[in-house]
Each structure stands twice: as C-alpha cells, then as structure tokens.
Motif scaffolding. Structure first.
Motif, PDB file in Angstrom:
ATOM      1  N   ARG A   1      41.868  86.606  26.273  1.00 21.35           N
ATOM      2  CA  ARG A   1      43.162  86.159  26.804  1.00 21.35           C
ATOM      3  C   ARG A   1      43.039  84.761  27.416  1.00 21.35           C
ATOM      4  O   ARG A   1      43.943  83.929  27.281  1.00 21.35           O
ATOM      5  N   GLU A   2      41.936  84.518  28.070  1.00 24.93           N
ATOM      6  CA  GLU A   2      41.704  83.197  28.658  1.00 24.93           C
ATOM      7  C   GLU A   2      41.550  82.151  27.558  1.00 24.93           C
ATOM      8  O   GLU A   2      42.094  81.039  27.653  1.00 24.93           O
ATOM      9  N   VAL A   3      40.794  82.482  26.520  1.00 26.96           N
ATOM     10  CA  VAL A   3      40.608  81.556  25.399  1.00 26.96           C
ATOM     11  C   VAL A   3      41.936  81.263  24.723  1.00 26.96           C
ATOM     12  O   VAL A   3      42.262  80.104  24.417  1.00 26.96           O
ATOM     13  N   ALA A   4      42.723  82.316  24.489  1.00 29.55           N
ATOM     14  CA  ALA A   4      44.018  82.135  23.827  1.00 29.55           C
ATOM     15  C   ALA A   4      44.937  81.245  24.655  1.00 29.55           C
ATOM     16  O   ALA A   4      45.626  80.373  24.119  1.00 29.55           O
ATOM     17  N   ALA A   5      44.935  81.453  25.969  1.00 29.31           N
ATOM     18  CA  ALA A   5      45.801  80.658  26.845  1.00 29.31           C
ATOM     19  C   ALA A   5      45.378  79.192  26.852  1.00 29.31           C
ATOM     20  O   ALA A   5      46.216  78.285  26.782  1.00 29.31           O
TER      21      ALA A   5
END
Length: 345
Positions: free
Chosen positions: A202-206
């Motif tokens: 989720r952090e990477v996607a954001a």
C-alpha cells in the motif's frame, strides 16, 4: 463593509470543485453592502443575462447567498442575484466569503455556475476549462471536466492544444496523484521495491501513484527476476474483411473489396468466405491464419514484379526461403487434410 467579522466558506487551499460550499447553505452567511462588492471574474464571456436578472428581481422568492472572494471583494458566484437585489432597490445582500487565491476563486466560480442557476454555454465551459488547465496543469482531465461540466475527452483535447506544463503525475478528483503513464508508475514502484523489498505494498502504491494490484504485480515480477514492466504483446494484424457496398435496388449488398490484392480465380472466393467466418475472426489464431493466407495468396504476376527488382546477390537466399515456405504450406495442407479424413465416418 459592515465592520462585522465574516465567517469564511469551508474549503480553501486546493479547492477542487466547490462541492463543500453546498454542504451547509447557511454556514457563515453575513450581510454585505452592495457598494463594497466588485464585479465577478466571471466565466460568462457574454456578460450577464438582463432578462434573467429582471425575472429574479420580480420574483418574491428569497435569493440564496452569493459567494465573495474575501481578498478582492469580487463576486465569485451570484452576479445575477447581486444585480437583482440592486434592481429591487436593496443596499445589502446575504453572502458567504471564500478564502483562497484568485485562481482557486475562479475554479469555484466555474463549478458553481456549471451546477446551478443559468447554465454556462459550451463556449464558456470550454474557455473556463482552458483557463483552469493553465493555472492547474497538474489536475487530471476528469477533475477539470467535473468542474467545468465537460467530458474528460473534451478537456484532454483542450490540453493538447494549449502550451501547458506537463508533469509526470496528475491529481485526480479524489486528490490522489497518479502517473500520467502506467509505465512511469511501474518504474517508480520498481525503484522503491529494489531499495526496500519488504515495503508494504500500500505504501509503494501510494508513493508510485499506482493501483495496489499493479504494485503487487511489480513485486511478483521482480521476485521472478523480471523487469517491472511486462513485455508488449505482439500485435496480430487483423485481415481486412470484405466491405459491403450498396447493391442494385432490391438486392443484398455485395462485397466491394477483398482482404488480399488478387489471386487465382478459384482461390479468391474461398478466401472471401473464410474472411466472413466469425469463428475464425473471433480468435487470435483464426485471425493469424487469415493474415498469413492474405499475404501468401498472391498471383504469380505480382511475385514476378517483386522478383525482377531483387538484387542479384539475394536471389539464392530468397529462393531457399521460398522453397522452405512452400514445404511448410504443403505440410500444413497435408495435416489439415489428414484431420479432415480422420473426422469422416
């Protein structure tokens, strides 16, 4: 000015659409002297509609508060209402204040005029979208389309005509930044995962501005020793299908073109029939067969025109490959005939 403290309208910095303005119609409503107000920086290029002003002035209905840009005292939304109050002989009008930049105030003006009251003309909406693109080039086409009351395709066409700055990301209607191309987002995600393989997806996607499923696919590809961007699938050109043209009166339309140049008389009807077959056209394999047949069902005269222009040093290699193609097609034909014989009772 009245001298009293004016409550601001909710939603100031980065205000995208003016939607928050209608959340509480009575929030921060104050009475303002009409002489303190300046004309709007209006998206209406044709000016105010006096007939509309007259109808409002003659109506007994209480007019909703206008919206005023506090920094400049310009009317953001409600010039028709202001002129109607003046026409009635009033000297004060209910208003709410907006705190933000002049560019943000114009965005609010466009959205408010697009969603209620006298509709903006298509020319006004188009001109407003162009102005917003110049002041907010980082906003997505969909976001600006929602504000101006246009389609995102129309906004995209306007963007291409304007000399606006182009960045690698666009900010959507939800306020999230996303890359203009999926390729850039995947590359960014690949860099992040290369530095921190165990980083939460989720952090990477954001940070990369991509969907969670895309970030998951990038991690899977990196784990398999592949690059973050999947290889392009080879495109299989679709053969041109017969185009139906108008036939004589009372008759069905007849084909006016074929998917090949010209071929032997007994071959073309079969090729036309195959090109009409939906079972072949509906699959990748069927379309590939049609394409190959279209390339190889040429007349000898056509090949003769090509052969005489070949450089002498290449003719031996071309002949060898031609014989290879002939043997391959002969093997294909035998295979197909064998399948057909095996299907017979």
């Amino acid at each position: 000015m009245t001298g009293q403290e004016h409550a601001p309208v909710s939603g100031t910095s980065g205000f995208p659409s003016g939607r928050a303005l209608s959340a509480r119609p009575d929030a921060g409503v104050v009475m303002v002297a009409v002489t303190d107000l300046l004309a709007a920086d209006s998206p209406r290029t044709g000016g105010d509609d006096l007939a509309h002003v007259r109808n409002m002035a003659e109506s007994a209905t209480e007019l909703p508060p206008i919206i005023v840009h506090r920094a400049t005292m310009r009317v953001i939304d409600g010039m028709h209402r202001l002129r109607a109050v003046i026409m009635r002989g009033g000297d004060r009008i209910a208003a709410r204040f907006f705190d933000g930049s002049a560019e943000e105030a114009f965005v609010v003006a466009v959205h408010q005029n697009a969603v209620h009251g006298l509709p903006l003309s298509n020319a006004d909406r188009t001109a407003a979208a162009g102005r917003i693109l110049r002041s907010h080039p980082q906003w997505s086409d969909r976001r600006i389309a929602e504000i101006a009351g246009l389609s995102d395709k129309t906004v995209g066409a306007i963007r291409r005509r304007l000399p606006v700055n182009v960045s690698g990301q666009r900010i959507g209607r939800d306020g999230r930044a996303r890359p203009v191309s999926a390729r850039a987002g995947r590359l960014r995600a690949g860099e992040l995962l290369a530095r921190r393989p165990d980083a939460p997806l989720r952090e990477v996607a954001a940070q990369a501005g991509i969907a969670l499923s895309t970030a998951r696919d990038v991690r899977r590809r990196l784990s398999a020793g592949e690059g973050p961007i999947p290889p392009k699938r080879p495109r299989v050109a679709r053969p041109r299908t017969p185009v139906a043209g108008p036939g004589p009166a009372g008759h069905e339309a007849t084909p006016v073109s074929v998917p090949v140049q010209t071929g032997p008389g007994d071959v073309l009807p079969a090729l036309r029939e195959l090109a009409r077959d939906p079972a072949l056209r509906a699959t990748v394999e069927g379309r590939a067969v049609l394409r190959l047949l279209s390339l190889h069902t040429q007349t000898l005269d056509h090949w003769e025109r090509l052969i005489v222009r070949l450089p002498p040093h290449s003719r031996t290699a071309v002949a060898r490959l031609a014989r290879h193609c002939a043997r391959t097609w002969d093997a294909v034909a035998r295979r197909l005939e064998g399948h057909r014989a095996a299907e017979r009772p």
